[in-house]
Motif scaffolding. Sequence first.
Motif, PDB file in Angstrom:
ATOM      1  N   ALA B 161       0.862  -1.181   0.000  1.00  0.00           N
ATOM      2  CA  ALA B 161       0.000   0.000   0.000  1.00  0.00           C
ATOM      3  C   ALA B 161       0.902   1.235   0.000  1.00  0.00           C
ATOM      4  O   ALA B 161       2.009   1.198   0.540  1.00  0.00           O
ATOM      5  CB  ALA B 161      -0.891   0.003   1.237  1.00  0.00           C
ATOM      6  N   TYR B 162       0.447   2.325  -0.618  1.00  0.00           N
ATOM      7  CA  TYR B 162       1.316   3.491  -0.744  1.00  0.00           C
ATOM      8  C   TYR B 162       1.569   4.169   0.609  1.00  0.00           C
ATOM      9  O   TYR B 162       0.623   4.549   1.295  1.00  0.00           O
ATOM     10  CB  TYR B 162       0.712   4.494  -1.729  1.00  0.00           C
ATOM     11  CG  TYR B 162       1.628   5.671  -1.961  1.00  0.00           C
ATOM     12  CD1 TYR B 162       2.930   5.464  -2.426  1.00  0.00           C
ATOM     13  CD2 TYR B 162       1.220   6.968  -1.693  1.00  0.00           C
ATOM     14  CE1 TYR B 162       3.788   6.531  -2.615  1.00  0.00           C
ATOM     15  CE2 TYR B 162       2.080   8.044  -1.891  1.00  0.00           C
ATOM     16  CZ  TYR B 162       3.365   7.818  -2.350  1.00  0.00           C
ATOM     17  OH  TYR B 162       4.218   8.865  -2.525  1.00  0.00           O
ATOM     18  N   PRO B 163       2.844   4.297   1.007  1.00  0.00           N
ATOM     19  CA  PRO B 163       3.134   4.943   2.291  1.00  0.00           C
ATOM     20  C   PRO B 163       3.261   6.457   2.138  1.00  0.00           C
ATOM     21  O   PRO B 163       4.334   7.026   2.300  1.00  0.00           O
ATOM     22  CB  PRO B 163       4.478   4.310   2.706  1.00  0.00           C
ATOM     23  CG  PRO B 163       5.139   3.940   1.414  1.00  0.00           C
ATOM     24  CD  PRO B 163       4.054   3.755   0.374  1.00  0.00           C
ATOM     25  N   GLY B 164       2.168   7.116   1.831  1.00  0.00           N
ATOM     26  CA  GLY B 164       2.200   8.562   1.587  1.00  0.00           C
ATOM     27  C   GLY B 164       1.523   9.350   2.684  1.00  0.00           C
ATOM     28  O   GLY B 164       0.768   8.801   3.489  1.00  0.00           O
ATOM     29  N   GLU B 168      -2.231   8.447   4.555  1.00  0.00           N
ATOM     30  CA  GLU B 168      -2.495   8.351   5.997  1.00  0.00           C
ATOM     31  C   GLU B 168      -3.648   9.277   6.380  1.00  0.00           C
ATOM     32  O   GLU B 168      -4.504   8.910   7.176  1.00  0.00           O
ATOM     33  CB  GLU B 168      -1.239   8.721   6.795  1.00  0.00           C
ATOM     34  CG  GLU B 168      -0.084   7.751   6.612  1.00  0.00           C
ATOM     35  CD  GLU B 168      -0.292   6.388   7.291  1.00  0.00           C
ATOM     36  OE1 GLU B 168      -0.814   6.354   8.410  1.00  0.00           O
ATOM     37  OE2 GLU B 168       0.070   5.366   6.675  1.00  0.00           O
ATOM     38  N   GLY B 202      -1.207  -4.269   2.092  1.00  0.00           N
ATOM     39  CA  GLY B 202      -1.562  -3.636   0.831  1.00  0.00           C
ATOM     40  C   GLY B 202      -2.146  -4.622  -0.156  1.00  0.00           C
ATOM     41  O   GLY B 202      -3.065  -4.303  -0.920  1.00  0.00           O
TER      42      GLY B 202
END
Lengths: 280, 316
Positions: B161-164, B168, B202
């Motif tokens: 999953a995108y850790p942006g 969040e 993710g």
Amino acid sequence: MAWFRRSKSGIESDSKKKEIPDGMWTKCDKCGEIIHKKQLEQNAFTCQKCNFHFRIGSSEYIQILFDEKSFKEMDKKMMSADPLNFVDTKPYKERVKEAIKNTGLYDAVRTGTGKINGHNVVAAIMDFSFIGGSMGSVVGEKIARAIQKSIKTKYPLIIISKSGGARMMEGALSLMQLAKTSAMLTKLAEAKVPYISILTDPTTGGTTASYAMLGDVNIAEPGALIGFAGPRVIKQATGKDLPPGFQTSEFLLEKGFIDFICHRKELKSKVTQLLDLFAS
Amino acid sequence: MPKTILEFEKPIIELEQKISEMKKLSETLDIEDEIKSLEEKIQQLQDQIYSNLSRWQIVQIARHPERPYTLDYIQKITTDFIELHGDRYFGDDKALVGGFAKLNGETVMVIGQQKGRDTKSNLYRNFGMMNPEGYRKALRLMKLAEKFEKPVITFLDTPGAYPGIEAEERGQAEAIARNLFEMSKLRVPIIVVIIGEGASGGALGIGVGDRILMLEYCWYSVISPESCSSILWRSWDYKEQAAEALKLTAKDLIQFNIIDRIVPEPRGGAHRNPDQAAIILKEILIDELNKLKKIKIDKLIEMRIQKFLNMGVYLE
Ligand SMILES: [Zn+2]
């Protein structure tokens, strides 16, 4: 989804209270206030000057939340089986052994039944001091059984999360505990038994991405780190500076993911009020 | 000739090139026998290499840029695909594609993580890393399938999953948790297929189902070997060891009952023959779907939940 996060120097207590510094005095991590041990206990392990919430273990939460001697633990001695025969710089078996020795716990969650101001509940309380509060097969199974107990008894469920996420050393089996606990929660929902999720510092990774976010009511302690990806990972991936207050309880309240923030000293009375509202 | 050649594929590719040169020569020379024996040699070599792959080598095949992706499988396996966009709340996540299609003449909902093949398309697809709106879009499509009683097929292929920051803010964890909860009780059959990388929550965010299939050369685990190395060994250099320790291949996972069936890949991996890979997968999907359709939905959901409850190994 790493369980790993270097702890602050604060209290990460457990049943043996090993991490509480020797002596009667403790320094607040946030404001530097020198606090007497008795005072700290009286304040539910928070700083009376700046409200900093020390990291505490399941024993302290049991003491804070439950009516005296009402907590009856379940599945106390369930232990990791090291299904992958995992070895990194150290065998996982040894890590588990050490954690058991250092904490007096068998894994990163304790479950049981008890009374909160007379209300029967089933509770699962995580311990960060046990391998970063990481969720492997034992945590998943104990939580699934606690939910089962809730369904059977119709006692409301309370889970206090304090976890770095899924446990790497059990690989995909750890990952599947997210699905396992969430699947069990659908049965609890079907049985219309209330579930109160309490998120404390820290709650990240797979724990947040499963039961911690699925409460009928989500409560957070002030100033807790709550998120999916860890701050370090996000910084690395985006190359951006993280905004002030990012991934704190207050941030999550603002973004709409928790219902309210509750000071630890008021946790018992607020939970009682909720239980009362559900029951009346 | 493939554009990307993995280190252990080199001897095979070299022999294949030699054969194609010889075939040109064979128009004027009589070297049929030599070609034949060389072809046999390739087969032997390939069998030898592919029966002894390390887990890290399997991770590399799973990430091969010429491997078929979700849209390739949809295009090769189904007909009448109509892509549906958006989560109806925030936006349309390009790392997650989905829509109605026909499999063997029957309508199904297909949903999957989508990677890009070059820099431009990878940026467009965010390298297959979903944002919360992607999980919510997937859930919207699953609910749509439930409403009209169409089975769901999901394809897992993501490095995570995108850790942006925005991810969040919009509740990445809540979006994944919600999907795990809702997929556990969705009132239509769900088949999950891991077609490449299955990285952590993710991937699992669209990975709860009645049958979990996994292509032969894929990985699925709680963390990537690289990240595991950096955390446990405090260095990026132990990815091979981490891959071994994590036991993240199809052969490993079937032993832990985490997956139900391994989908064989063509000789040398799906990227060497995407059409063949799709034919094999199509047959298996039809077979599995036919089996699931015979089970009453209440029983199917009970079995689905029980399947995940059985996952885990502990002592007491
Ligand atoms: Zn203070």
